[in-house]
Write a protein that holds these residues in place. Sequence first.
Motif, mmCIF file in Angstrom:
data_model
loop_
_atom_site.group_PDB
_atom_site.id
_atom_site.type_symbol
_atom_site.label_atom_id
_atom_site.label_comp_id
_atom_site.label_asym_id
_atom_site.label_seq_id
_atom_site.Cartn_x
_atom_site.Cartn_y
_atom_site.Cartn_z
ATOM 1 N N LEU A 1 36.446 53.196 70.109
ATOM 2 C CA LEU A 1 37.228 52.701 68.972
ATOM 3 C C LEU A 1 38.377 53.644 68.621
ATOM 4 O O LEU A 1 38.318 54.848 68.874
ATOM 5 C CB LEU A 1 36.327 52.516 67.758
ATOM 6 C CG LEU A 1 35.238 51.447 67.869
ATOM 7 C CD1 LEU A 1 34.383 51.431 66.609
ATOM 8 C CD2 LEU A 1 35.850 50.071 68.117
ATOM 9 N N ALA A 2 39.411 53.062 68.033
ATOM 10 C CA ALA A 2 40.534 53.823 67.491
ATOM 11 C C ALA A 2 40.998 53.124 66.221
ATOM 12 O O ALA A 2 40.864 51.908 66.088
ATOM 13 C CB ALA A 2 41.674 53.923 68.498
ATOM 14 N N ALA A 3 41.509 53.910 65.288
ATOM 15 C CA ALA A 3 41.967 53.364 64.009
ATOM 16 C C ALA A 3 43.447 53.660 63.830
ATOM 17 O O ALA A 3 43.891 54.800 64.046
ATOM 18 C CB ALA A 3 41.171 53.968 62.856
ATOM 19 N N LEU A 4 44.198 52.636 63.466
ATOM 20 C CA LEU A 4 45.619 52.788 63.132
ATOM 21 C C LEU A 4 45.772 52.467 61.653
ATOM 22 O O LEU A 4 45.420 51.369 61.210
ATOM 23 C CB LEU A 4 46.479 51.852 63.972
ATOM 24 C CG LEU A 4 47.994 51.974 63.736
ATOM 25 C CD1 LEU A 4 48.530 53.232 64.404
ATOM 26 C CD2 LEU A 4 48.728 50.739 64.261
ATOM 27 N N ASP B 1 31.334 53.928 66.288
ATOM 28 C CA ASP B 1 30.922 53.649 64.911
ATOM 29 C C ASP B 1 32.146 53.358 64.056
ATOM 30 O O ASP B 1 32.891 54.269 63.678
ATOM 31 C CB ASP B 1 30.144 54.843 64.353
ATOM 32 C CG ASP B 1 29.481 54.517 63.014
ATOM 33 O OD1 ASP B 1 29.837 53.478 62.416
ATOM 34 O OD2 ASP B 1 28.625 55.304 62.584
ATOM 35 N N SER B 2 32.367 52.071 63.752
ATOM 36 C CA SER B 2 33.542 51.704 62.959
ATOM 37 C C SER B 2 33.418 52.209 61.528
ATOM 38 O O SER B 2 34.441 52.527 60.896
ATOM 39 C CB SER B 2 33.718 50.182 62.970
ATOM 40 O OG SER B 2 32.595 49.538 62.418
ATOM 41 N N CYS B 3 32.182 52.297 61.017
ATOM 42 C CA CYS B 3 32.001 52.797 59.647
ATOM 43 C C CYS B 3 32.421 54.255 59.551
ATOM 44 O O CYS B 3 33.041 54.678 58.560
ATOM 45 C CB CYS B 3 30.537 52.641 59.220
ATOM 46 S SG CYS B 3 30.023 50.918 59.054
ATOM 47 N N ASP B 4 32.087 55.038 60.562
ATOM 48 C CA ASP B 4 32.486 56.443 60.568
ATOM 49 C C ASP B 4 34.003 56.564 60.680
ATOM 50 O O ASP B 4 34.613 57.426 60.028
ATOM 51 C CB ASP B 4 31.811 57.168 61.731
ATOM 52 C CG ASP B 4 32.156 58.652 61.750
ATOM 53 O OD1 ASP B 4 31.831 59.344 60.755
ATOM 54 O OD2 ASP B 4 32.768 59.108 62.743
ATOM 55 N N MET B 5 34.616 55.694 61.478
ATOM 56 C CA MET B 5 36.078 55.710 61.603
ATOM 57 C C MET B 5 36.719 55.394 60.252
ATOM 58 O O MET B 5 37.677 56.068 59.837
ATOM 59 C CB MET B 5 36.526 54.674 62.635
ATOM 60 C CG MET B 5 36.067 54.964 64.049
ATOM 61 S SD MET B 5 36.959 56.339 64.774
ATOM 62 C CE MET B 5 38.579 55.665 64.893
ATOM 63 N N GLU B 6 36.196 54.386 59.569
ATOM 64 C CA GLU B 6 36.734 54.037 58.259
ATOM 65 C C GLU B 6 36.561 55.183 57.273
ATOM 66 O O GLU B 6 37.468 55.469 56.469
ATOM 67 C CB GLU B 6 36.043 52.779 57.735
ATOM 68 C CG GLU B 6 36.581 52.316 56.381
ATOM 69 C CD GLU B 6 35.918 51.049 55.876
ATOM 70 O OE1 GLU B 6 36.037 50.779 54.662
ATOM 71 O OE2 GLU B 6 35.281 50.337 56.692
ATOM 72 N N VAL C 1 40.961 47.677 54.866
ATOM 73 C CA VAL C 1 40.734 47.579 56.302
ATOM 74 C C VAL C 1 40.945 46.137 56.736
ATOM 75 O O VAL C 1 40.521 45.201 56.056
ATOM 76 C CB VAL C 1 39.308 48.055 56.666
ATOM 77 C CG1 VAL C 1 39.062 47.927 58.166
ATOM 78 C CG2 VAL C 1 39.111 49.499 56.225
ATOM 79 N N PHE C 2 41.616 45.968 57.841
ATOM 80 C CA PHE C 2 41.936 44.642 58.358
ATOM 81 C C PHE C 2 40.666 43.830 58.627
ATOM 82 O O PHE C 2 39.696 44.333 59.196
ATOM 83 C CB PHE C 2 42.749 44.774 59.646
ATOM 84 C CG PHE C 2 43.007 43.477 60.333
ATOM 85 C CD1 PHE C 2 44.008 42.633 59.896
ATOM 86 C CD2 PHE C 2 42.229 43.092 61.424
ATOM 87 C CE1 PHE C 2 44.249 41.417 60.532
ATOM 88 C CE2 PHE C 2 42.465 41.887 62.057
ATOM 89 C CZ PHE C 2 43.476 41.054 61.613
#
Length: 773
Positions: A356-359, A417-422, A485-486
């Motif tokens: 995962l990556a977050a922009l 883990d998207s929650c950790d990214m957020e 978050v989108f």
Amino acid sequence: MKEIEAKSLSTDVYLSFVASLFGNRGTLWTGVVVHVAWCTLIYVYSGSLFYLLFAAGFAAVFAYRIYWFYRFDKVDKPSLNHHEIAAWEQQYVIGAFLAAFMLGVASGYAILVLENQFIGFTCVAMTLGSMMSVVGRNYGSRIAVDLQTLGCCGPILIACLFTNDIYLALMSLLLIPFGLTTRSMANGVRDFLYENVISSRKMSIIASRFDIALKTISHGLVMLDGDGRIQVINRRARDLLGLDKKTELKDRDFAGVLCEGAENAPEAILRQLSKLGDGSLERALFTFKNDRHLEFSVSPRSDGGVVLIFEDVSARIAAEEKILHMVQFDALTGLPNRGHFADLAAAKLADRGEALAALAVFNVDGFKHVNDMRGHVIGDRLLAAIAGRLSTIKSEKLLTGRLVGDEFVVLLTGGEDSCDMERQIRMIHTEIQGDYMVEGSRLSVSMNSGCVILPSQDFEMENWQIKADLALNHAKSAGNGTLTVFRAEMDAQYIDEQRLRADLRLAIDNHGLHVAYQPMYRPDGSGIECSEALVRWRHPERGMVGPNVFIPMAEDMGLVSHVTRFVIDQACRDCASWPDNMAVSVNLSIQDLRNDDIVHYVADVLKRYELEPSRLHLEVTESCFMDEPVAVSAILNQFRATGVTIAIDDFGTGFSSLSYLDSLPLDIVKIDRAFIRNIADDQRKLKLLRGIVHLSRELGLKIVIEGVETKEQLALINRHRFADLVQGYVFSMPVGAGRIIELVAEALPATKVSNMRRGAKASNNAPLRAAAR
């Protein structure tokens, strides 16, 4: 062969020919000794005193010639001019001719007077033998050759002719071609040497120029033979390569020289330079340890060697790097700009697969007000300070950049883990918010942010930014430093909005909008003086689309001015059919007020429908004044000059509202519905409304209260005489143009209805009069 005349020669070449006459004195000494000895032997053999005198004569001529030879040695030859050189040639010719003439006379005397075969033979042999030296010694002077040949052969020929021996006379005639041949040989030698002198001079000039060029050109040059040995190397090449200036390098191996003497050259560069030397590499750019950049190019030679030309391009490389930095990085913040950020992000996410990556896009909340209130310099420094705080967040997983204006972008790489990214993005969001000290002022900054979290393999800057912007739009709606978050449904909303935008553009182009009017009544309901024109859009599929939806959309699309002009045209056309005392009100946006085209358009419409300018009311909101106060004020003054009525709309909801009442050319104040809502229960609102009304009336302004919906609100307005006109559902909702005349009739006493209707029918022909203010 063409003879070279002395007068046609350049001074330096002429001097070199004449100087050759005065050289080689060994043959002169040999000649005088031989000639004196020869004459003495003839004297002993024949007893003739004539030859003893000739021996003395040869000695005297030799002394004469030697004297002038030594005189010539002492002359400053480079200072001689053409005439002086000719004088020295003449001195030489005199001595040479005397010696040759004496030889010829001695031979002729032996043939004609002594008539001794032995003496005649020896004399002729000596004379002709001496003539052989004429070519080798006297080629530098044509006249010297001619006179010496004539001096030697002439007396012999004359003596033979006078002997009365026909065979001897015929034989003597052969001296003529012999003399001509000798002359031709001397001229040939002189021409040949002249060509060589000229060629030598040209070669010398070329060599001198080549040497100057090698020493002065800014490029380094090394010429190598087929075995890689140095044939030519200039001083600049030594300097650029750091080679010892005193070391002899000719015929040395170039690769070996580089290994021994090149300064700060890594071994890899030396190997590449060796490839340049053997011609296997044509062009290369090398960076040495002292940050010096040398660019090499190779030109092959026909003999198998090569020519290396190179220059120091450090300044060019530095300039290119600076330009590249300016292209790739934002000048204000030093962060990567959008284009470079996209490249860096793509490289960072390459080969990460489904990780995962977050922009995230961060937007400074209320930044425009910072520029308006504090100035653009403070605004720029605030952006730089925010960028500085972003840059202090050190992480290999983080990439930061600036998009445009007050928008920053962050890319965060992670795992599954998207929650950790957020959570990490929210930590960054929290960290860059808060107080900033700028120029001694404390500025509180909040960020509205949109974030998208997706697999790295799906990265595409344009698509990811669209998703982050959609989330950002939701965050801006909430305000106060929100991070959103989108979500997948935002895409559907975006697509739906794009379709609606396309439909709106089509509706504007095809006149798919229409106008409704909300009347403004006198507070007692006894009459209607004005109606506000409200644009409406009935979508063929969606039904009625609210102006709160499509008007902001039109503004964003740059189409709101088209809407405004449509409403002005329709409103003026309808108003022209209403009673004379009826006016119509139209809202203007900030885009309408950015140039004075709207002034000319309004004037044309009023003229087209023969409508009194005072019957058109133009409403502007406080936000228009705040965005561009000078330009808006200038355009409103132009409207005022034409007689158009100016109203400020939604008064009391913006900033510094009271100052506009005095500084702007206003006729009407429209008080926002916010002051009316719950006014019976809120004494503060009542007092504030009373103050605004009192101040407006003191300034001679007419007062309209919007959003009056209940009879209780209307009763309170009447009791305190707060309004000159009332607009709201308590009297009427927006209606069509035809319904306005009916409402006017309903509001008036029955005795006046017929007059009003007749006035409506005659409105296009009767003189128009302004509505009371």
